[in-house]
Design an enzyme around this catalytic site. Structure first.
Site, PDB file in Angstrom:
ATOM      1  N   SER A  13     -72.161 -74.832  36.172  1.00  0.00           N
ATOM      2  CA  SER A  13     -70.899 -74.881  36.904  1.00  0.00           C
ATOM      3  C   SER A  13     -69.888 -75.735  36.141  1.00  0.00           C
ATOM      4  O   SER A  13     -70.139 -76.900  35.833  1.00  0.00           O
ATOM      5  CB  SER A  13     -71.122 -75.479  38.299  1.00  0.00           C
ATOM      6  OG  SER A  13     -69.910 -75.921  38.866  1.00  0.00           O
ATOM      7  N   ARG A  14     -68.735 -75.156  35.841  1.00  0.00           N
ATOM      8  CA  ARG A  14     -67.695 -75.913  35.134  1.00  0.00           C
ATOM      9  C   ARG A  14     -67.231 -77.113  35.956  1.00  0.00           C
ATOM     10  O   ARG A  14     -66.941 -78.176  35.412  1.00  0.00           O
ATOM     11  CB  ARG A  14     -66.506 -75.005  34.823  1.00  0.00           C
ATOM     12  CG  ARG A  14     -66.786 -73.943  33.779  1.00  0.00           C
ATOM     13  CD  ARG A  14     -65.545 -73.117  33.503  1.00  0.00           C
ATOM     14  NE  ARG A  14     -65.778 -72.121  32.467  1.00  0.00           N
ATOM     15  CZ  ARG A  14     -64.829 -71.321  31.981  1.00  0.00           C
ATOM     16  NH1 ARG A  14     -63.600 -71.409  32.466  1.00  0.00           N
ATOM     17  NH2 ARG A  14     -65.117 -70.443  31.039  1.00  0.00           N
TER      18      ARG A  14
ATOM     19  N   LYS B  75     -65.365 -75.264  47.626  1.00  0.00           N
ATOM     20  CA  LYS B  75     -66.661 -75.665  47.074  1.00  0.00           C
ATOM     21  C   LYS B  75     -66.503 -76.258  45.673  1.00  0.00           C
ATOM     22  O   LYS B  75     -67.303 -77.099  45.255  1.00  0.00           O
ATOM     23  CB  LYS B  75     -67.642 -74.499  47.077  1.00  0.00           C
ATOM     24  CG  LYS B  75     -67.241 -73.299  46.236  1.00  0.00           C
ATOM     25  CD  LYS B  75     -67.845 -73.351  44.853  1.00  0.00           C
ATOM     26  CE  LYS B  75     -67.749 -72.134  44.038  1.00  0.00           C
ATOM     27  NZ  LYS B  75     -66.752 -71.263  43.826  1.00  0.00           N
TER      28      LYS B  75
ATOM     29  N   TRP C 130     -66.366 -63.780  33.402  1.00  0.00           N
ATOM     30  CA  TRP C 130     -66.634 -63.117  34.673  1.00  0.00           C
ATOM     31  C   TRP C 130     -66.235 -61.645  34.624  1.00  0.00           C
ATOM     32  O   TRP C 130     -66.936 -60.769  35.128  1.00  0.00           O
ATOM     33  CB  TRP C 130     -65.932 -63.856  35.796  1.00  0.00           C
ATOM     34  CG  TRP C 130     -66.368 -63.522  37.190  1.00  0.00           C
ATOM     35  CD1 TRP C 130     -65.558 -63.425  38.280  1.00  0.00           C
ATOM     36  CD2 TRP C 130     -67.697 -63.246  37.680  1.00  0.00           C
ATOM     37  NE1 TRP C 130     -66.293 -63.110  39.401  1.00  0.00           N
ATOM     38  CE2 TRP C 130     -67.612 -63.000  39.067  1.00  0.00           C
ATOM     39  CE3 TRP C 130     -68.944 -63.191  37.076  1.00  0.00           C
ATOM     40  CZ2 TRP C 130     -68.712 -62.692  39.858  1.00  0.00           C
ATOM     41  CZ3 TRP C 130     -70.062 -62.887  37.858  1.00  0.00           C
ATOM     42  CH2 TRP C 130     -69.936 -62.643  39.232  1.00  0.00           C
TER      43      TRP C 130
ATOM     44  N   LYS D 163     -60.579 -67.306  42.442  1.00  0.00           N
ATOM     45  CA  LYS D 163     -60.793 -68.284  43.518  1.00  0.00           C
ATOM     46  C   LYS D 163     -59.755 -69.391  43.405  1.00  0.00           C
ATOM     47  O   LYS D 163     -59.547 -69.939  42.328  1.00  0.00           O
ATOM     48  CB  LYS D 163     -62.194 -68.879  43.428  1.00  0.00           C
ATOM     49  CG  LYS D 163     -63.306 -67.842  43.522  1.00  0.00           C
ATOM     50  CD  LYS D 163     -64.658 -68.442  43.252  1.00  0.00           C
ATOM     51  CE  LYS D 163     -65.751 -67.379  43.281  1.00  0.00           C
ATOM     52  NZ  LYS D 163     -67.087 -67.929  42.976  1.00  0.00           N
TER      53      LYS D 163
END
Length: 333
Positions: free
Chosen positions: A256-257, A193, A11, A106
């Protein structure tokens, strides 16, 4: 402008590439892996994550905190949430000047269930050490961002002017940034999420299809909203990029991990071996424990979070988890 990243992962690298589109930016990534730092400096690549991408010359890397931080006007925190304590301790010792701090981490404080922005502000011994704190969150995979796929995210802060500055700094022809002042709502949406995404992966691994995923995402959004509003968030936030946008993306893609982690649990029919063998950062695992315990303490109904917790921490089989969610007492939506 000099921009420093704490972190040299996927990221951080993707966002550095966005910022490098502005030719007047000087970007340095602080990392702990010598092979990554050398790869960036010598080969203009971070091949561990993006072997097919050549980075611009304005992106460099260092193993030295002081080199990264000295003279930085913008500081981006891009590490796993589990490292936030170490990062803040390092900043107290090495921070230079008074940069604008951008958080892209996050997660939640495991003790208080507060978002990372709150953790950062409390950890600063002097609030004047940084100009302001802004979180950059929204539906975005690093691999898509670095390959210039159109992406929209939010710069979130109770300091609107700072959020607007981050908006201007990061926006490009393929990376569009909106602003939002609901810090609590955005961080709860971005963090919770990941838990719902683990559940989505579990269901797909068990062989359930699109109906099940649509139901889970919808009820997951209701659960996140209920928890968020209780914590002081604005309900409308959960209908935006940091709510339903982030939730849909994370629950629907093998990129998505958290989804992939849940998928493997569903396929194996148990979580213990997946937890033991996993080497990647799966933020939803720690977030699940934090939110489950805090929601139980506060009396907030979070049945999906509770079901995922039972699988991850109590050894309940994924099949029983799915059945338990469907067999709950009937009620109005």
């Amino acid at each position: 402008m000099k921009i420093a990243f704490i972190g040299s992962g996927a990221w951080a690298t993707a966002l550095a590439s966005v910022l490098a589109e502005h030719e007047d930016n000087e970007i340095v990534l602080y990392g702990k892996r010598k092979e990554e730092v050398d790869d960036i400096n010598l080969n203009h690549k971070n091949a561990a994550y993006f072997p097919d991408v050549t980075l611009k010359d304005s992106i460099t890397a260092t193993l030295d905190e002081d080199v990264a931080l000295k003279g930085a006007e913008l500081l981006v925190l891009a590490t796993p949430s589990s490292q936030i304590g170490n990062v803040m301790a390092m900043l107290k010792e090495h921070l230079d000047g008074k940069p604008l701090l951008v958080n892209v981490i996050k997660g939640f404080d495991p003790n208080t269930a507060e978002g990372i922005t709150s953790v950062i502000k409390k950890a600063l011994p002097n609030k004047d050490m940084v100009r302001s704190v802004v979180s950059l969150v929204g539906p975005s995979f690093a691999k898509d961002v670095i390959h210039h796929d159109n992406t929209c995210v939010c710069a979130v802060s109770d300091d609107l002017e700072a959020a607007q500055e981050v908006q201007r700094t990061f926006s490009s022809t393929t990376f569009r940034v909106y602003t939002n002042t609901d810090v609590i709502g955005a961080e709860i949406g971005a963090g919770m999420k990941n838990i719902i995404a683990i559940a989505s992966g579990i269901l797909m691994g068990l062989g359930y299809q699109d109906n099940a995923r649509a139901s889970l995402i919808t009820r997951g959004l209701a659960e996140i909203t209920r928890y968020g509003v209780y914590k002081g968030a604005q309900e409308k936030t959960f209908l935006g990029l940091t709510g339903v946008g982030d939730l849909f993306l994370t629950c629907s893609s093998p990129s998505s991990r958290n989804y992939s982690f849940g998928l493997e649990i569903g396929k194996r029919g148990e979580a213990a071996s997946v937890l033991k063998e996993n080497k990647k950062t799966v933020e939803g695992v720690l977030a699940c424990k934090t939110i489950h315990e805090h929601a139980a303490k506060e009396g907030i109904s979070t049945p999906i979070v509770d079901a995922v917790y039972a699988v991850l921490y109590e050894g309940v089989s994924p099949k029983k988890m799915a059945a338990a969610l469907m067999e709950r007492s009937l009620k109005a939506e």
